[in-house]
Design an enzyme around this catalytic site. Structure first.
Site, short mmCIF file in Angstrom:
data_model
loop_
_atom_site.label_atom_id
_atom_site.label_comp_id
_atom_site.label_asym_id
_atom_site.label_seq_id
_atom_site.Cartn_x
_atom_site.Cartn_y
_atom_site.Cartn_z
N HIS A 1 4.99 -24.71 4.76
CA HIS A 1 6.44 -24.67 4.53
C HIS A 1 7.16 -25.88 5.15
O HIS A 1 8.27 -26.20 4.78
CB HIS A 1 7.05 -23.34 4.98
CG HIS A 1 7.23 -23.19 6.46
ND1 HIS A 1 6.22 -22.82 7.30
CD2 HIS A 1 8.32 -23.37 7.25
CE1 HIS A 1 6.68 -22.77 8.53
NE2 HIS A 1 7.95 -23.10 8.54
N HIS B 1 1.01 -28.00 9.97
CA HIS B 1 2.35 -28.60 10.03
C HIS B 1 2.35 -29.97 10.71
O HIS B 1 2.89 -30.94 10.18
CB HIS B 1 3.33 -27.69 10.79
CG HIS B 1 3.41 -26.30 10.25
ND1 HIS B 1 3.33 -26.00 8.91
CD2 HIS B 1 3.57 -25.10 10.88
CE1 HIS B 1 3.46 -24.69 8.74
NE2 HIS B 1 3.60 -24.13 9.91
N LYS C 1 10.87 -28.46 4.00
CA LYS C 1 12.10 -28.59 4.80
C LYS C 1 12.90 -29.80 4.33
O LYS C 1 12.32 -30.86 4.11
CB LYS C 1 11.75 -28.76 6.28
CG LYS C 1 11.25 -27.47 6.93
CD LYS C 1 10.96 -27.69 8.39
CE LYS C 1 10.33 -26.46 9.03
NZ LYS C 1 11.26 -25.45 9.47
N LYS D 1 -0.72 -20.12 4.55
CA LYS D 1 -1.56 -20.49 5.66
C LYS D 1 -1.67 -19.32 6.63
O LYS D 1 -0.77 -18.49 6.63
CB LYS D 1 -1.03 -21.74 6.35
CG LYS D 1 0.30 -21.51 7.12
CD LYS D 1 0.61 -22.59 8.07
CE LYS D 1 0.18 -22.26 9.47
NZ LYS D 1 1.02 -21.28 10.18
N ASP E 1 -2.58 -22.69 14.29
CA ASP E 1 -1.31 -22.21 13.75
C ASP E 1 -0.36 -23.36 13.40
O ASP E 1 0.38 -23.27 12.43
CB ASP E 1 -0.65 -21.29 14.80
CG ASP E 1 0.56 -20.54 14.25
OD1 ASP E 1 0.47 -20.05 13.10
OD2 ASP E 1 1.58 -20.44 14.96
N GLU F 1 8.96 -24.85 20.18
CA GLU F 1 9.62 -23.57 19.83
C GLU F 1 10.00 -22.87 21.13
O GLU F 1 9.23 -22.92 22.10
CB GLU F 1 8.67 -22.68 19.04
CG GLU F 1 8.27 -23.24 17.70
CD GLU F 1 7.44 -22.24 16.92
OE1 GLU F 1 8.01 -21.49 16.13
OE2 GLU F 1 6.22 -22.18 17.14
N ARG G 1 0.82 -1.22 0.00
CA ARG G 1 0.00 0.00 0.00
C ARG G 1 0.85 1.26 0.00
O ARG G 1 0.35 2.35 -0.29
CB ARG G 1 -0.90 0.02 1.23
CG ARG G 1 -1.95 -1.06 1.18
CD ARG G 1 -2.70 -1.10 2.50
NE ARG G 1 -3.61 0.03 2.57
CZ ARG G 1 -4.89 -0.07 2.90
NH1 ARG G 1 -5.40 -1.24 3.19
NH2 ARG G 1 -5.65 0.99 2.96
N LYS H 1 4.75 -22.82 22.12
CA LYS H 1 5.70 -21.69 22.10
C LYS H 1 6.29 -21.52 23.49
O LYS H 1 5.69 -21.90 24.49
CB LYS H 1 4.95 -20.42 21.69
CG LYS H 1 4.46 -20.50 20.23
CD LYS H 1 4.60 -19.17 19.52
CE LYS H 1 4.11 -19.24 18.09
NZ LYS H 1 5.18 -19.57 17.14
#
Ligand code: BG6
Length: 489
Positions: free
Chosen positions: A172, A234, A176, A142, A229, A210, A43, A334
């Site tokens: 993704h 995944h 890998k 995603k 998520d 993570e 934008r 996480k």
């Protein structure tokens, strides 16, 4: 082969962090077809040169070995262009159409790295200006929707203007190198196939841990959570790769057909399994590697009384002849103790032990996905002691030993990264590592009862301190089956 790659969201987080570095690596490796243009769309009002400078400045945040030298960047920059557009405005599309049609590249890739709420309208606006010709491919990032209904609505709308083989739904994890090796392990080798079944395998555990928190994505994450998520995409794709039947060949649909069968065979949820086989957690303040971390509710963009989950552990089964009765456990979160993604395949103990064996030491295969990439095969052996025990042969306890295959050492750490591979696959038109709409729908259909149960039970997620392995209920869940999580480093 000439190509135009249009990056909607060209000034967004994904473009800076993943896409531009991946495109630059492909350029550096000489894998990007010659005669390409990369057209960032956003934008803001940037000239091509301003956009190039912006991108160059962002490379400072990329790891050192992946940063371009000034000369390399100057050559890469020749590919970069910028178009200012408000994606919700149909009037902004003809200019892009003119720019693309006047060149008429062999392949036009539209990478829609925007909020999913824009996917449908972007595709419709592109079609309205004739940018849905057979040489067009659309990449959708995603999350594709928020639930089954919104996922279907996006898929149906996009398929009204493009055919399925023009739609590249990205996950993704499939790009890998370690996941490529998982497919190679299973379908390029015959060794494990006879063992890959209920008779020999006791349970399979998939962990994607993570240590990072929500970073700058607090507002997005707070309306998303770990189930949407990470698990819906995944983790389930990893489960498919582990659990699927060998495809009849390596073609995209042969692979996707087999993954779909796994998703459709997942045990349906019942009130009992929802309460006993799903653990929802949220991190509180803690310490990771000596650094204090705030709790999730104190992260920027997150509501102070949020009940969004930052951790999920669950147990499921694949209801087919190969796997019936074998628990599959998934765990992701996480701000856990470390960054560590791996799959543990636990084999059954020997049917009749004749040697004393240390407790909990059956054979297991560990597939390390990240940060290490490799395989470990855990076996039992007679130890190295050169002194026989008075009780003689057969009484001496066996010792755990392991065969360790480190792909980073074997093949180097500079292998083609996930986004680099996937972007090159889109340009080349290979759909093998992309997700078909029916797979996505099956995955949403399976996670929806979990989401619905959380909405109605009004329970808070279980707290866990940052820097731990999640709520204790996750270990209790797996312990009820007589197992424990493996490979906690
Ligand atoms: C993304 C999630 O899809 O995957 C992020 O949205 C997560 O929340 C990331 O951090 C993990 O990817 P990787 O490649 O770092 O394991």
């Amino acid at each position: 082969m000439s190509f135009d790659l249009v990056l909607f969201g060209g000034t967004g987080d994904l473009a800076w962090r993943k896409l531009m570095p991946a495109l630059f690596q492909a350029f550096r490796h000489g894998s990007l077809p010659e005669g390409g243009r990369i057209i960032g769309v956003g934008r803001d009002d940037h000239s091509d040169d301003q956009y190039r400078s912006l991108i160059q400045s962002r490379f400072d945040q990329v790891e050192l070995s992946k940063r371009p030298s000034a000369d390399e960047f100057n050559r890469f920059a020749q590919l970069l262009h910028f178009v200012r557009m408000d994606l919700s405005q149909p009037d902004d599309y003809p200019h892009l159409a003119h720019m693309l049609k006047s060149r008429n590249a062999d392949t036009v890739v539209m990478y829609v790295a925007t909020a999913p709420s824009l996917f449908t309208s972007v595709c419709e606006h592109l079609a309205a200006v004739g940018l849905n010709t057979p040489n067009t491919r659309v990449v959708l990032e995603k999350p594709l929707g928020h639930d089954l209904a919104s996922n279907r609505a996006i898929n149906e709308a996009v398929r009204r203007v493009l055919s399925e083989d023009q739609i590249f739904r990205i996950d993704h994890y499939l790009g890998k190198p370690s996941v490529q090796n998982l497919f190679a392990l299973r379908f390029g080798n015959s060794l494990f196939e006879p063992l890959w079944r209920r008779e020999t395998i006791a349970n399979i555990q998939i962990t994607i841990a993570e240590d990072i928190g929500v970073e700058k994505r607090g507002a997005f994450y707070d309306t998303t959570g770990a189930l949407r998520d990470m698990v819906q995409n995944h983790a389930l794709q990893l489960l498919c790769a582990i659990g699927m039947e060998p495809p009849i060949n390596a073609h995209a649909d042969a692979i996707r057909d087999e993954k779909l069968k796994v998703l459709r065979s997942l045990a349906p949820w019942t009130a009992q399994t929802l309460s006993q086989h799903v653990v929802r957690g949220q991190y509180t303040a803690g310490t990771i590697a000596g650094t204090p971390q705030v709790g999730y509710r104190n992260e920027a963009g997150v509501s102070s009384n949020s009940s969004t989950e930052t951790f999920v552990a669950l147990r499921t089964e694949i209801l087919n002849w190969r796997w019936a009765g074998v628990p599959f456990y998934i765990r992701t979160g996480k701000r856990l103790a470390g960054r560590d993604a791996h799959i543990v395949v636990n084999f059954r103990p020997t049917p009749h032990p004749i040697f004393p064996t240390p407790a909990g030491c059956a054979n297991r295969l560990v597939i390390n996905l990240q940060p290490k990439d490799g395989l470990e095969l855990h076996l039992l052996a007679h130890g190295s002691s050169n002194r026989l025990t008075p009780t003689g042969w057969g009484q001496q306890p066996l010792s755990p030993v392991q065969l360790d295959l480190d792909f980073d050492t074997r093949f180097g750490t500079e292998r083609v990264g996930a986004y680099e591979r996937l972007l090159l696959d889109v340009i080349a038109g290979h759909l093998n590592l992309f997700v078909r709409s029916d797979e996505q729908e099956a995955a949403w259909r399976w996670v929806e009862p979990i989401l619905a149960s959380w909405q109605t039970d009004h329970k808070e997620p279980r707290p866990y301190a940052a820097g731990t392995w999640g709520p204790s209920a996750s270990s209790a869940m797996i312990a009820r089956d007589g197992f424990c999580w493996g490979e906690e480093s």
